[in-house]
Design a protein around this motif. Sequence first.
Motif, PDB file in Angstrom:
ATOM      1  N   HIS A  56       1.327  -5.072  12.130  1.00  0.00           N
ATOM      2  CA  HIS A  56       1.819  -6.255  10.825  1.00  0.00           C
ATOM      3  C   HIS A  56       2.158  -7.504  11.313  1.00  0.00           C
ATOM      4  CE1 HIS A  56       1.417  -2.026   9.571  1.00  0.00           C
ATOM      5  NE2 HIS A  56       1.370  -2.243   8.558  1.00  0.00           N
ATOM      6  N   LYS A 110      -7.386   1.675  23.513  1.00  0.00           N
ATOM      7  CA  LYS A 110      -8.737   1.261  23.174  1.00  0.00           C
ATOM      8  C   LYS A 110      -8.681  -0.275  23.422  1.00  0.00           C
ATOM      9  CE  LYS A 110      -9.432   3.841  18.846  1.00  0.00           C
ATOM     10  NZ  LYS A 110     -10.652   4.536  19.049  1.00  0.00           N
ATOM     11  N   TYR A 116     -14.308   1.169   8.416  1.00  0.00           N
ATOM     12  CA  TYR A 116     -13.798   2.408   8.837  1.00  0.00           C
ATOM     13  C   TYR A 116     -12.990   3.381   8.302  1.00  0.00           C
ATOM     14  CZ  TYR A 116     -15.038   0.344  13.558  1.00  0.00           C
ATOM     15  OH  TYR A 116     -15.725  -0.019  14.890  1.00  0.00           O
ATOM     16  N   PRO A 159      -4.314   5.504  17.135  1.00  0.00           N
ATOM     17  CA  PRO A 159      -3.642   4.031  17.268  1.00  0.00           C
ATOM     18  C   PRO A 159      -2.959   3.608  16.104  1.00  0.00           C
ATOM     19  CG  PRO A 159      -6.023   3.829  17.091  1.00  0.00           C
ATOM     20  CD  PRO A 159      -5.800   5.135  17.034  1.00  0.00           C
ATOM     21  N   LEU A 160      -2.092   2.582  16.362  1.00  0.00           N
ATOM     22  CA  LEU A 160      -1.278   1.996  15.151  1.00  0.00           C
ATOM     23  C   LEU A 160      -2.013   0.673  14.591  1.00  0.00           C
ATOM     24  CD1 LEU A 160       2.136   2.699  16.756  1.00  0.00           C
ATOM     25  CD2 LEU A 160       0.971   4.079  15.300  1.00  0.00           C
ATOM     26  N   ALA A 168       3.523  -0.205  12.353  1.00  0.00           N
ATOM     27  CA  ALA A 168       3.676   0.673  11.218  1.00  0.00           C
ATOM     28  C   ALA A 168       2.735   1.615  10.779  1.00  0.00           C
ATOM     29  CB  ALA A 168       4.290  -0.132  10.210  1.00  0.00           C
ATOM     30  N   PRO A 169       2.680   2.961  11.128  1.00  0.00           N
ATOM     31  CA  PRO A 169       1.765   3.752  10.448  1.00  0.00           C
ATOM     32  C   PRO A 169       2.547   4.272   9.411  1.00  0.00           C
ATOM     33  CG  PRO A 169       3.067   4.764  12.220  1.00  0.00           C
ATOM     34  CD  PRO A 169       3.391   3.624  12.269  1.00  0.00           C
ATOM     35  N   SER A 170       1.819   5.003   8.239  1.00  0.00           N
ATOM     36  CA  SER A 170       2.382   5.502   7.274  1.00  0.00           C
ATOM     37  C   SER A 170       3.688   6.391   7.485  1.00  0.00           C
ATOM     38  CB  SER A 170       1.589   6.044   6.187  1.00  0.00           C
ATOM     39  OG  SER A 170       0.779   7.149   7.039  1.00  0.00           O
ATOM     40  N   ARG A 203      -2.995  -6.356  10.400  1.00  0.00           N
ATOM     41  CA  ARG A 203      -3.022  -7.044   8.974  1.00  0.00           C
ATOM     42  C   ARG A 203      -1.851  -7.555   8.602  1.00  0.00           C
ATOM     43  NH1 ARG A 203      -1.364  -4.551   4.025  1.00  0.00           N
ATOM     44  NH2 ARG A 203      -0.166  -2.742   4.031  1.00  0.00           N
ATOM     45  N   SER A 217      -4.329   0.818   3.508  1.00  0.00           N
ATOM     46  CA  SER A 217      -5.305  -0.638   3.390  1.00  0.00           C
ATOM     47  C   SER A 217      -6.691  -0.099   3.796  1.00  0.00           C
ATOM     48  CB  SER A 217      -4.833  -1.568   4.634  1.00  0.00           C
ATOM     49  OG  SER A 217      -4.839  -0.859   5.896  1.00  0.00           O
ATOM     50  N   THR A 262       0.943  -1.221   0.025  1.00  0.00           N
ATOM     51  CA  THR A 262       0.184  -0.076   0.029  1.00  0.00           C
ATOM     52  C   THR A 262       0.833   1.201   0.111  1.00  0.00           C
ATOM     53  OG1 THR A 262      -0.246  -0.095   2.286  1.00  0.00           O
ATOM     54  CG2 THR A 262      -2.060  -1.135   1.154  1.00  0.00           C
ATOM     55  N   VAL A 263       1.403   1.497   1.045  1.00  0.00           N
ATOM     56  CA  VAL A 263       2.438   2.720   1.193  1.00  0.00           C
ATOM     57  C   VAL A 263       3.691   2.312   2.093  1.00  0.00           C
ATOM     58  CG1 VAL A 263       0.501   4.339   1.454  1.00  0.00           C
ATOM     59  CG2 VAL A 263       1.250   3.588   3.309  1.00  0.00           C
ATOM     60  N   TYR A 264       4.698   2.966   2.257  1.00  0.00           N
ATOM     61  CA  TYR A 264       5.657   2.850   2.925  1.00  0.00           C
ATOM     62  C   TYR A 264       5.339   3.088   4.424  1.00  0.00           C
ATOM     63  CZ  TYR A 264       9.473   1.669  -0.276  1.00  0.00           C
ATOM     64  OH  TYR A 264      10.227   1.189  -1.198  1.00  0.00           O
ATOM     65  N   THR A 322      -7.221  -4.260   6.618  1.00  0.00           N
ATOM     66  CA  THR A 322      -7.018  -4.137   8.241  1.00  0.00           C
ATOM     67  C   THR A 322      -8.278  -4.610   8.806  1.00  0.00           C
ATOM     68  OG1 THR A 322      -4.974  -2.684   7.933  1.00  0.00           O
ATOM     69  CG2 THR A 322      -5.975  -2.695   9.917  1.00  0.00           C
TER      70      THR A 322
HETATM   71  O1  TXA Z   1      -1.787   0.286   4.352  1.00  0.00           O
HETATM   72  C1  TXA Z   1      -1.809   0.642   5.655  1.00  0.00           C
HETATM   73  O2  TXA Z   1      -2.711   0.567   6.419  1.00  0.00           O
HETATM   74  C2  TXA Z   1      -0.478   1.391   5.973  1.00  0.00           C
HETATM   75  C3  TXA Z   1       0.777   0.615   5.710  1.00  0.00           C
HETATM   76  C4  TXA Z   1       2.013   0.960   6.423  1.00  0.00           C
HETATM   77  O3  TXA Z   1       0.415  -0.829   6.469  1.00  0.00           O
HETATM   78  N1  TXA Z   1      -0.737   1.927   7.293  1.00  0.00           N
HETATM   79  C5  TXA Z   1      -1.266   2.921   7.668  1.00  0.00           C
HETATM   80  O4  TXA Z   1      -1.201   3.192   9.263  1.00  0.00           O
HETATM   81  O5  TXA Z   1      -2.062   3.438   7.065  1.00  0.00           O
HETATM   82  P1  TXA Z   1      -1.736   4.580   9.673  1.00  0.00           P
HETATM   83  O6  TXA Z   1      -1.261   4.642  11.022  1.00  0.00           O
HETATM   84  O7  TXA Z   1      -1.395   5.798   8.844  1.00  0.00           O
HETATM   85  O8  TXA Z   1      -3.546   4.695   9.782  1.00  0.00           O
HETATM   86  C6  TXA Z   1      -3.882   3.578  10.559  1.00  0.00           C
HETATM   87  C7  TXA Z   1      -5.273   3.947  10.693  1.00  0.00           C
HETATM   88  C8  TXA Z   1      -5.511   5.279  11.521  1.00  0.00           C
HETATM   89  O9  TXA Z   1      -6.391   6.126  11.010  1.00  0.00           O
HETATM   90  C9  TXA Z   1      -6.072   4.736  13.026  1.00  0.00           C
HETATM   91  O10 TXA Z   1      -6.899   5.648  13.495  1.00  0.00           O
HETATM   92  C10 TXA Z   1      -6.783   3.430  12.712  1.00  0.00           C
HETATM   93  O11 TXA Z   1      -6.110   2.833  11.563  1.00  0.00           O
HETATM   94  N2  TXA Z   1      -6.830   2.451  13.801  1.00  0.00           N
HETATM   95  C11 TXA Z   1      -5.729   1.790  14.203  1.00  0.00           C
HETATM   96  N3  TXA Z   1      -6.180   1.257  15.394  1.00  0.00           N
HETATM   97  C12 TXA Z   1      -7.667   1.200  15.274  1.00  0.00           C
HETATM   98  C13 TXA Z   1      -8.343   0.954  16.440  1.00  0.00           C
HETATM   99  N4  TXA Z   1      -8.067  -0.065  17.368  1.00  0.00           N
HETATM  100  N5  TXA Z   1      -9.918   1.115  16.000  1.00  0.00           N
HETATM  101  C14 TXA Z   1     -10.083   2.240  15.079  1.00  0.00           C
HETATM  102  N6  TXA Z   1      -9.009   2.713  14.329  1.00  0.00           N
HETATM  103  C15 TXA Z   1      -7.953   2.463  14.434  1.00  0.00           C
END
Ligand code: TXA
Length: 320
Positions: free
Chosen positions: A59, A107, A186, A55-56, A133-135, A113, A173, A27-29, A90
């Motif tokens: 992986h 939470k 979501y 939250p994160l 891993a967040p983006s 994922r 994702s 998807t992205v780094y 995810t």
């Molecule tokens: O494609 C992707 O998902 C990429 C690659 C690197 O895997 N990662 C990604 O992570 O986009 P990030 O951190 O940019 O976005 C994660 C999202 C956030 O909007 C966060 O709020 C949501 O996932 N999230 C994480 N844990 C959650 C939870 N327990 N409940 C609801 N939302 C959650």
Amino acid sequence: MSIISTDISKAVALLQAEDVVAIPTETVYGLAGNIFSEKAIKCVFETKQRPFFNPLIVHIASVAQLPNIVSYIPEKARLLADAFWPGPLTLVLPKQSIIPDVITAGKDTVAVRVPNHPITLKLLQQLDFPLAAPSANPFGSISPTTAQHVEDYFKHHIKMVLDGGACQRGIESTIIGFEGEAPIIYRLGSTAIEAIERVVGTIEIKNKEDIAPNAPGMLERHYAPSTQTILTDNISEAIKNNTEKRIGVLAFSTGCHHESIAFQIVLSQTKNDQEAASKLYDALHQLDKQNLDLIVAELLPDVGLGKSINDRLRRATVQP
Ligand code: TXA
Ligand code: MG
């Protein structure tokens, strides 16, 4: 000196030493750290300047590891994991107690994922812990789809970007949570709703945008270029209203001619939504570097990945 490298064993060593490494996914780094290392996770948040209430995603290397992360798997979650993993989907499910609060922002659910990238799968198989891993972009800015994008952001902040080439999917994702046994989308993303519905039937969307569709001020500004960007379904009209400006155009399938256009990118001449998704963020990165006064971005037809791309474009065009 460049921080970009293809050395997986170096990435393993850094991650084992509680360091942060940027990793490729389809998807992205991502900016990755050991989910059990307070030091690494703190560094992920600080590097991104991300608020701690966000939250994160965890992986993991395979679906077999899911029960280590989550305490309950609804039947439709199992179907989705079997259908789409490894892949850009995810699942948000009740967490196991070993998952630290910093990962889930306190939470009782966790996002998880299995990414579909050969290098990162190899990396995960060599580690005895999952990776959060967040983006790999500063909070709110355009997500990275090449190792170079990450280096441009974080050259002075992290030691290594594991190079896996350009991300093939190109947007994040799709995130699915559960209300009881019912799946809910979501976040729109790289797995199209139509494909998800073929596996679990009709699914509700609770993207933030859907809660306040006519109130752009309510949208979270995200994925945003620093150049002012507007969104339109009529490029010529938008240009006519801004002829005094140096304009960049992001078009779906057909380019446009006008003397005010200084730079233009067409995402997919064959109107292929997957091709458009894979090029979207790189196009925004390129447009943002051209010293433009205005970027005019075109909405895609609202089907398949077009929905997800439009979602990103809407968030990118929210005024700061
Ligand atoms: O494609 C992707 O998902 C990429 C690659 C690197 O895997 N990662 C990604 O992570 O986009 P990030 O951190 O940019 O976005 C994660 C999202 C956030 O909007 C966060 O709020 C949501 O996932 N999230 C994480 N844990 C959650 C939870 N327990 N409940 C609801 N939302 C959650
Ligand atoms: Mg992000």
